[in-house]
Design a protein around this motif. Structure first.
Motif, mmCIF file in Angstrom:
data_model
loop_
_atom_site.group_PDB
_atom_site.id
_atom_site.type_symbol
_atom_site.label_atom_id
_atom_site.label_comp_id
_atom_site.label_asym_id
_atom_site.label_seq_id
_atom_site.Cartn_x
_atom_site.Cartn_y
_atom_site.Cartn_z
ATOM 1 N N VAL A 131 0.839 -1.195 0.000
ATOM 2 C CA VAL A 131 0.000 0.000 0.000
ATOM 3 C C VAL A 131 0.878 1.250 0.000
ATOM 4 N N LEU A 132 0.628 2.127 -0.969
ATOM 5 C CA LEU A 132 1.289 3.434 -1.031
ATOM 6 C C LEU A 132 0.415 4.449 -0.307
ATOM 7 N N ILE A 133 0.966 5.076 0.729
ATOM 8 C CA ILE A 133 0.256 6.118 1.485
ATOM 9 C C ILE A 133 0.872 7.464 1.112
ATOM 10 N N THR A 134 0.084 8.345 0.506
ATOM 11 C CA THR A 134 0.605 9.654 0.097
ATOM 12 C C THR A 134 0.183 10.724 1.087
ATOM 13 N N ALA A 178 0.329 1.703 11.978
ATOM 14 C CA ALA A 178 0.495 0.440 12.714
ATOM 15 C C ALA A 178 -0.689 -0.484 12.464
ATOM 16 N N ASP A 179 -1.863 0.083 12.231
ATOM 17 C CA ASP A 179 -3.042 -0.733 11.968
ATOM 18 C C ASP A 179 -2.937 -1.435 10.611
ATOM 19 N N PHE A 180 -2.294 -0.783 9.642
ATOM 20 C CA PHE A 180 -2.076 -1.413 8.340
ATOM 21 C C PHE A 180 -1.111 -2.589 8.477
ATOM 22 N N HIS A 181 -0.071 -2.401 9.283
ATOM 23 C CA HIS A 181 0.862 -3.507 9.524
ATOM 24 C C HIS A 181 0.141 -4.679 10.186
ATOM 25 N N ALA A 182 -0.702 -4.348 11.162
ATOM 26 C CA ALA A 182 -1.428 -5.410 11.863
ATOM 27 C C ALA A 182 -2.354 -6.170 10.911
ATOM 28 N N ALA A 183 -2.812 -5.478 9.851
ATOM 29 C CA ALA A 183 -3.682 -6.127 8.865
ATOM 30 C C ALA A 183 -2.895 -6.873 7.800
ATOM 31 N N GLY A 184 -1.555 -6.840 7.887
ATOM 32 C CA GLY A 184 -0.727 -7.629 6.984
ATOM 33 C C GLY A 184 -0.124 -6.880 5.821
ATOM 34 N N ALA A 185 -0.249 -5.526 5.794
ATOM 35 C CA ALA A 185 0.221 -4.755 4.645
ATOM 36 C C ALA A 185 1.705 -4.415 4.751
ATOM 37 N N THR A 186 2.337 -4.248 3.583
ATOM 38 C CA THR A 186 3.668 -3.655 3.464
ATOM 39 C C THR A 186 3.452 -2.230 2.946
ATOM 40 N N LEU A 187 4.152 -1.248 3.549
ATOM 41 C CA LEU A 187 3.818 0.155 3.298
ATOM 42 C C LEU A 187 4.972 0.957 2.722
ATOM 43 N N MET A 188 4.602 1.920 1.858
ATOM 44 C CA MET A 188 5.471 3.001 1.443
ATOM 45 C C MET A 188 4.738 4.298 1.757
ATOM 46 N N PHE A 218 -2.372 -0.924 -3.789
ATOM 47 C CA PHE A 218 -3.350 0.115 -3.504
ATOM 48 C C PHE A 218 -2.634 1.433 -3.212
ATOM 49 N N GLN A 219 -3.377 2.524 -3.390
ATOM 50 C CA GLN A 219 -2.941 3.830 -2.910
ATOM 51 C C GLN A 219 -4.008 4.395 -1.991
ATOM 52 N N ALA A 220 -3.581 5.060 -0.918
ATOM 53 C CA ALA A 220 -4.484 5.804 -0.043
ATOM 54 C C ALA A 220 -3.762 7.050 0.409
ATOM 55 N N THR A 221 -4.497 8.094 0.721
ATOM 56 C CA THR A 221 -3.866 9.250 1.334
ATOM 57 C C THR A 221 -3.866 9.065 2.848
ATOM 58 N N LEU A 222 -3.004 9.811 3.521
ATOM 59 C CA LEU A 222 -2.925 9.710 4.984
ATOM 60 C C LEU A 222 -4.270 9.960 5.645
ATOM 61 N N LEU A 223 -5.105 10.754 5.007
ATOM 62 C CA LEU A 223 -6.410 11.067 5.564
ATOM 63 C C LEU A 223 -7.226 9.808 5.824
ATOM 64 N N PHE A 224 -6.983 8.747 5.029
ATOM 65 C CA PHE A 224 -7.743 7.510 5.149
ATOM 66 C C PHE A 224 -7.149 6.550 6.178
ATOM 67 N N ALA A 225 -5.952 6.848 6.689
ATOM 68 C CA ALA A 225 -5.262 5.878 7.544
ATOM 69 C C ALA A 225 -6.064 5.439 8.768
#
Length: 473
Positions: free
Chosen positions: A184-187, A203-213, A261-268
């Motif tokens: 997941v790309l977080i802009t 941290a919630d994305f990590h807990a859900a199994g995602a790798t993040l940029m 996927f892409q999401a903005t920080l607003l969605f985190a």
């Protein structure tokens, strides 16, 4: 362009001198001030216009906006109720009144009105629907309701609220809970404090199994790298226009990351704030880079040796955006309303009881001292030097506490888990809650609130009392 507008404004003001009762001239002056993003200067002109043309819709709308910019939210709400029979555009009356009530602290009525505005606008006006939804989310968050996050994400679509990147060819994350094996790309967007706050949800994305940029501003890049070791953090410019493509300087890195996927920080925060989830709190996660910490440890050792038995307390009081005329009135006025005047900071620093227990450390960037000013008395500086936020974090890491107005520094201290006292104005940001001395969103923060707009003196006295209590610990 601005020079032309200024000349036009001066010409209209000159004509007003000779035609003081000309409504068209007053209307022209108001429109020029709005075009120049000086809505804060509109108030006396709208009042003059309304004296000549009572119940004029344009003057009434502008007066409402100007009152809100000045922090006179309850007055704005009362005025709107008096003018509710005007031919407002569908849902605009509910939005304006809902916003004024929200900022005045009447959250129940604000939520009801903004929800009503959503229903009115849903059939015919997407832009108004976006505004109403964004503000409804903010009102819900101000009262501690995590359901507000999903509404608040409409800020991304609100043309007056800041931009967001659109990465062509990358699917937008739509709230999938199971992210195992997904990239997941977080802009980024918004201010430094917003980035510090919202990145706590990664941290919630990590807990859900995602790798993040994660993308971020250059000024916080090293800090975010140190604070998020499991995230690939890259820096690029902050988006200012709606829907701009990813900047060319990061496209190769993003392509190599190959996001699903892409999401903005607003969605985190949405991931953890699903229906039925327990109450959510943003948790501390920030830390300075190891290399910067070593210099900070030596600095604090020397400073404590010079001031034995005193607590080291960081101090931040001035939001620098208020000094920039090129910024719009919304940003300037909001920054001014969040800032404590230097003379009151002097009173705090020179208070004999406080000075006996506390050694203050100035947390402003050295380049901003010319605008923030320099407090009287003995206020130390961070001698290793402050260049970016990793330096500020290294300094804060060695302090016993931080006192700050609502700012990036306040957020940094809070998310480093430092004992933090945050002074907020009468309509503070939702993250600081709306009542009491705490916030439902961030652990370990003491919130001291203005009771009367512009009157910081009681808050400064409360800060002194908080410091005296904290120094006993």
């Amino acid at each position: 362009m601005n020079d032309d507008l200024l000349n036009h404004l001066r010409d209209a003001q000159d004509r007003h001198e000779h035609e003081p009762h000309s409504v068209p001239v007053i209307r022209e002056i108001c429109r020029m001030l709005v075009a120049l993003q000086r809505e804060d200067a509109v108030l006396p002109w709208t009042e003059h216009g309304l004296a000549l043309e009572p119940h004029d819709p344009e003057f009434a709308g502008l007066r409402t906006d100007a009152l809100n910019l000045a922090g006179r939210h309850a007055e704005a709400a009362t005025f709107l109720m008096q003018e509710r029979s005007l031919p407002w555009l569908p849902a605009m009356f509910q939005i304006k009144l809902g916003y004024s009530l929200m900022m005045a602290g009447d959250l129940e009525r604000a939520v009801a009105l903004l929800d009503e505005a959503r229903h009115i606008a849903s059939a015919s006006n997407p832009a108004v629907l976006t505004k109403a939804t964004h503000l409804l989310g903010e009102a819900l968050l101000k009262r501690g309701d995590g359901r507000g996050f999903r509404f608040w994400t409409m800020r991304n679509e609100d043309s007056g609220a800041g931009g967001s990147y659109r990465a062509i060819g990358i699917p937008v994350w739509s709230g999938e809970q199971d992210l195992r094996g997904k990239r997941v790309l977080i802009t980024h967007q918004l201010g430094y404090g917003d980035q510090f706050l919202l990145a706590a949800s990664l941290a919630d994305f990590h807990a859900a199994g995602a790798t993040l940029m994660l993308t971020c501003d250059q000024q916080i890049h090293a800090l975010m790298q140190a604070s998020l070791p499991d995230v690939s953090v890259i820096w690029t410019k902050r988006p200012l226009e709606m829907g701009g493509p990813l900047p060319e300087d990061i496209r190769a890195e993003v392509a190599a990351f190959a996001p699903d996927f892409q999401a903005t920080l607003l969605f985190a925060p949405i991931l953890a704030n699903r229906e039925g989830a327990p109450p959510y709190r943003f948790r501390p996660y920030m830390r300075p880079p190891a290399g910067k910490r070593q210099a900070a440890v030596e600095w604090s050792r020397q400073l404590r040796a010079q001031h034995p038995d005193k607590k080291l307390v960081g101090l931040f009081w001035d939001c620098e955006q208020r000094h920039h005329t090129e910024f719009g009135s919304t940003m300037r006025c909001w920054a001014a309303r969040r800032s404590i005047p230097l003379d009151l900071i002097d009173q705090l620093v020179l208070d004999p009881a406080v000075a006996k227990q506390v050694q203050f450390v100035n947390l402003h960037h050295p380049l901003l001292e010319s605008t923030a000013g320099v407090p009287a008395g003995d206020v130390a500086r961070y001698s290793p030097g402050v260049f970016h936020f990793d330096d500020t974090a290294a300094c804060i890491d060695q302090l016993d506490a931080v006192v700050s107005v609502d700012s990036g520094v306040a957020n940094l201290a809070a998310f480093m888990g430092k004992s933090a006292c945050v002074a907020v104005n009468t309509s503070g940001d939702w993250r600081w809650g709306s009542e009491g001395r705490s916030t439902p969103w961030i652990e370990g923060v003491t919130v001291l609130r203005q009771k009367t707009e512009g009157d910081w003196a009681p808050v400064v006295r409360d800060i002194a009392a908080w410091l005296m209590h904290a120094s006993q610990g």
